[in-house]
Design a protein around this motif. Structure first.
Motif, PDB file in Angstrom:
ATOM      1  N   LEU A   1       4.815   5.100   4.292  1.00  0.00           N
ATOM      2  CA  LEU A   1       3.411   5.035   4.706  1.00  0.00           C
ATOM      3  C   LEU A   1       3.425   4.852   6.216  1.00  0.00           C
ATOM      4  O   LEU A   1       3.681   3.758   6.719  1.00  0.00           O
ATOM      5  CB  LEU A   1       2.688   3.869   4.008  1.00  0.00           C
ATOM      6  CG  LEU A   1       1.210   3.730   4.352  1.00  0.00           C
ATOM      7  CD1 LEU A   1       0.415   4.941   3.865  1.00  0.00           C
ATOM      8  CD2 LEU A   1       0.631   2.459   3.744  1.00  0.00           C
TER       9      LEU A   1
ATOM     10  N   TRP B   1       1.636  -0.013  -3.927  1.00  0.00           N
ATOM     11  CA  TRP B   1       3.091   0.111  -3.991  1.00  0.00           C
ATOM     12  C   TRP B   1       3.626  -1.173  -4.624  1.00  0.00           C
ATOM     13  O   TRP B   1       3.514  -2.253  -4.063  1.00  0.00           O
ATOM     14  CB  TRP B   1       3.692   0.302  -2.597  1.00  0.00           C
ATOM     15  CG  TRP B   1       5.182   0.479  -2.633  1.00  0.00           C
ATOM     16  CD1 TRP B   1       6.132  -0.463  -2.344  1.00  0.00           C
ATOM     17  CD2 TRP B   1       5.897   1.671  -2.990  1.00  0.00           C
ATOM     18  NE1 TRP B   1       7.383   0.062  -2.500  1.00  0.00           N
ATOM     19  CE2 TRP B   1       7.277   1.367  -2.901  1.00  0.00           C
ATOM     20  CE3 TRP B   1       5.522   2.957  -3.390  1.00  0.00           C
ATOM     21  CZ2 TRP B   1       8.263   2.311  -3.179  1.00  0.00           C
ATOM     22  CZ3 TRP B   1       6.506   3.881  -3.671  1.00  0.00           C
ATOM     23  CH2 TRP B   1       7.861   3.560  -3.555  1.00  0.00           C
TER      24      TRP B   1
ATOM     25  N   ILE C   1       8.190   1.485   4.946  1.00  0.00           N
ATOM     26  CA  ILE C   1       9.186   2.075   4.029  1.00  0.00           C
ATOM     27  C   ILE C   1       9.335   1.187   2.798  1.00  0.00           C
ATOM     28  O   ILE C   1       9.575  -0.022   2.916  1.00  0.00           O
ATOM     29  CB  ILE C   1      10.572   2.208   4.707  1.00  0.00           C
ATOM     30  CG1 ILE C   1      10.475   3.067   5.973  1.00  0.00           C
ATOM     31  CG2 ILE C   1      11.605   2.789   3.734  1.00  0.00           C
ATOM     32  CD1 ILE C   1      11.782   3.169   6.761  1.00  0.00           C
TER      33      ILE C   1
ATOM     34  N   ARG D   1       0.839  -1.210   0.000  1.00  0.00           N
ATOM     35  CA  ARG D   1       0.000   0.000   0.000  1.00  0.00           C
ATOM     36  C   ARG D   1       0.863   1.244   0.000  1.00  0.00           C
ATOM     37  O   ARG D   1       1.878   1.316   0.683  1.00  0.00           O
ATOM     38  CB  ARG D   1      -0.911   0.003   1.234  1.00  0.00           C
ATOM     39  CG  ARG D   1      -1.958  -1.108   1.194  1.00  0.00           C
ATOM     40  CD  ARG D   1      -2.978  -0.965   2.320  1.00  0.00           C
ATOM     41  NE  ARG D   1      -2.415  -1.219   3.627  1.00  0.00           N
ATOM     42  CZ  ARG D   1      -2.302  -0.294   4.578  1.00  0.00           C
ATOM     43  NH1 ARG D   1      -2.683   0.955   4.385  1.00  0.00           N
ATOM     44  NH2 ARG D   1      -1.810  -0.613   5.768  1.00  0.00           N
ATOM     45  N   GLY D   2       0.431   2.233  -0.787  1.00  0.00           N
ATOM     46  CA  GLY D   2       1.116   3.522  -0.807  1.00  0.00           C
ATOM     47  C   GLY D   2       0.209   4.583  -0.220  1.00  0.00           C
ATOM     48  O   GLY D   2      -0.862   4.282   0.326  1.00  0.00           O
TER      49      GLY D   2
END
Ligand code: BTN
Length: 254
Positions: free
Chosen positions: A126, A60, A143, A53-54
């Motif tokens: 995030l 991501w 990260i 997840r971004g």
């Protein structure tokens, strides 16, 4: 030769290595919600993160085995909610502290916390906090750092350390060094050195004090970043007037 200057005392002392996971942030969140006793500084590291997840609900993407995809458990209970952007500054600065000796002074933080080298994104954060009684209770520091991946979708403005340096890096060694840098900046934060963090952050901010183009509500606007407020808003001088922008209200033209 080993560089022990930035050895960590607690960040990365406990590393949980996963061969495959949806998202290291989700994994850490689940551990915490099941009341697993976790030491502060525990790192969850994935070889293959298949649903990373971004920010802003983005995904991501990271090629299996090539990059750093980690989540770090911190308990910054000393930080009031109003100061949570200091944590973001501390972590993004730590990544720049690690990258600058390797890649040079072009390593910058694109507001609020993207890691850029020239016009390309090398990594992102995030950070997901829980709050209790007006203070931070726990923080999941996700990260993603592009290390050894060499091919990226052209539209994404992405790049990797390998593409810049021309050689592969060992992810375990990188993690150890990065943990040392993170611990150093985190202890600076804990020691209330927020003024130093703020000055250092502005010193590394992408397009700080430069005329640049942005997109605001669909229109192209020229302006100059002059500061970032305590709560993390971007302050831009547009035709002599200082305007404040929250996340999602302004985009850079790259
Ligand atoms: C962004 O720039 O949008 C933030 C990207 C953050 C990606 C990392 S990879 C490890 C951790 N787990 C996730 O699902 N996301 C973060």
């Amino acid at each position: 030769m080993q560089n022990n200057t930035f050895s960590a005392l607690f960040v990365g002392q406990n590393i949980v290595k996963l061969s495959k996971v949806d998202s290291t942030n989700n994994y850490l969140k689940n551990l915490l919600s099941n009341y697993a006793p976790l030491a502060e500084g525990t790192v969850i590291m994935a070889d293959h993160q298949f649903a990373g997840r971004g920010q802003q609900g983005n995904t991501w993407q990271s090629t299996k085995g090539k990059n750093l995809t980690i989540s770090i458990y911190l308990t910054p209970t000393f930080l009031p909610v109003s100061g949570q952007f200091h944590l973001s500054k501390a972590i993004s600065l730590a990544i720049i502290d690690y990258l600058t000796p390797l890649l040079g002074e072009d390593c910058k933080i694109k507001w609020p916390n993207d890691i850029y080298v020239e016009n390309n994104k090398l990594g992102g954060l995030l950070i997901e906090n829980t709050i209790a009684g007006g203070k931070l209770k726990s923080s999941i520091i996700g990260i993603g750092l592009n290390v050894n991946q060499t091919k990226f979708d052209d539209l994404n403005h992405a790049n990797s350390i390998k593409n810049i340096l021309g050689k592969e890096l060992d992810l375990q060694i990188l993690l150890k060094e990065l943990c040392g840098r993170i611990e150093k900046r985190y202890l600076q934060l804990k020691d209330d050195k927020t003024e130093i963090l703020h000055i250092d952050y502005l010193g590394k901010l992408f397009r700080m004090n430069e005329m640049a183009d942005f997109i605001v509500r669909g229109d192209q606007v020229s302006g100059k970043i002059v500061n970032v407020s305590i709560d993390g808003a971007l302050l831009v001088d547009v035709n002599g007037e200082i305007k404040s922008f929250n996340f999602k209200e302004i985009a850079f033209v790259l």
